[in-house]
Design an enzyme around this catalytic site. Structure first.
Site, PDB file in Angstrom:
ATOM      1  CD  GLN A 111      -2.738   1.368   2.410  1.00  0.00           C
ATOM      2  OE1 GLN A 111      -2.977   0.362   3.087  1.00  0.00           O
ATOM      3  NE2 GLN A 111      -3.270   2.555   2.690  1.00  0.00           N
TER       4      GLN A 111
ATOM      5  CB  CYS B  43      -6.280   0.067   3.809  1.00  0.00           C
ATOM      6  SG  CYS B  43      -7.498   1.071   4.695  1.00  0.00           S
TER       7      CYS B  43
ATOM      8  CG  HIS C  76      -5.090  -0.448   8.022  1.00  0.00           C
ATOM      9  ND1 HIS C  76      -4.693   0.227   6.889  1.00  0.00           N
ATOM     10  CD2 HIS C  76      -4.504  -1.682   7.947  1.00  0.00           C
ATOM     11  CE1 HIS C  76      -3.887  -0.545   6.175  1.00  0.00           C
ATOM     12  NE2 HIS C  76      -3.770  -1.702   6.787  1.00  0.00           N
TER      13      HIS C  76
ATOM     14  CG  ASP D 277      -1.947  -4.564   6.974  1.00  0.00           C
ATOM     15  OD1 ASP D 277      -1.861  -3.600   6.181  1.00  0.00           O
ATOM     16  OD2 ASP D 277      -2.149  -4.392   8.198  1.00  0.00           O
TER      17      ASP D 277
END
Length: 256
Positions: free
Chosen positions: A94, A100, A169, A209
């Site tokens: 990211q 996100c 997030h 993530d």
């Protein structure tokens, strides 16, 4: 996207309507899969989630304790590695603020056996990302105007006013074969310490993530939904009093 908003997107709202809108725009065959709410982590509430579940998306608040735990875990991974991680897992970094949600969507959809239209934006994105580094994939995402437009349209489907300043997030959980099982299936030789009974026959719980250094192996996975619920309770909810948590499941169960 103007120069003022370049590199910073409007956050996506955590609800199935928004995520299903994004997924359909990106090319998901809507009759094949959809996102649904997970209303609680107790066994009785998990039973209401349509099966099978292919991915779970978590929205959580960023706090100091969580950030310290993340850095400690990343340090351990850097030292010890993750030998059971399946190298075929699709992951991208990211680099766009507030992206996100879109990255969680990409991670959940691409790492699931869901069906996309052959010429869809997401199918084309995956094709472009072949043999690219996570950072190069991030650049492709950032410079693909169609994804910028899909994200902006999806953000406006939410039930509340968009807010570009957020400490929330998204992260995503999927299951993947143990890397040793993948090697064995390809007929590759295994090292002596992973042969025989030491070779796992199961799946791994993988956290994806975009802020991390890569996919994170969170242990053995026997049932994706149950294992994510247990992990979220132990890792996130046990040390937080925040109410700003939500979860959605990607399911391929047909709508009733």
């Amino acid at each position: 996207m103007t120069e003022e908003t370049k590199g910073r997107w409007i956050p996506l709202e955590s609800n199935p309507e928004t995520f299903n809108f994004w997924a359909t725009k990106a090319g998901l065959v809507a009759s094949q899969a959809r996102f649904v709410d997970i209303y609680g982590l107790d066994e009785e509430l998990l039973a209401y989630v349509p099966k099978p579940v292919k991915a779970v998306v978590l929205l959580f608040p960023i706090d100091d304790e969580g950030e310290a735990r993340r850095k400690e875990e990343d340090g351990r991974i850097a030292r010890e590695g993750q030998p059971k991680i399946d190298p075929s897992i699709f992951w991208l970094k990211q680099t766009i603020s507030n992206a996100c949600g879109t990255i969680g969507l990409i991670h959940s959809l691409v790492n699931s056996d869901v069906v996309f239209a052959p010429t869809s934006p997401l199918q084309q994105f995956v094709f472009q990302c072949q043999d690219k580094t996570p950072e190069e994939r991030a650049e492709i995402l950032a410079t693909t105007n169609l994804f910028t437009d899909i994200h902006a349209e999806s953000a406006n489907t939410g039930q509340s006013a968009p807010n570009v300043d957020t400490d929330l997030h998204f992260t995503c959980f999927v299951q993947a074969p143990d890397a040793d099982i993948r090697k064995a299936a390809r007929g590759e030789d295994l090292s002596e310490d992973v042969k025989g009974d030491k070779v796992s026959s199961g799946m791994r719980l993988i956290e994806l993530d975009g802020r991390r250094a890569g996919p994170v192996d969170q242990g053995e996975c026997k049932d994706l939904l149950t294992d994510v619920a247990n992990f979220v309770k132990a890792r996130y909810l046990s040390s937080s009093t925040s109410v700003f948590f939500s979860l959605m499941a990607l399911t391929t169960a047909p709508e009733e």
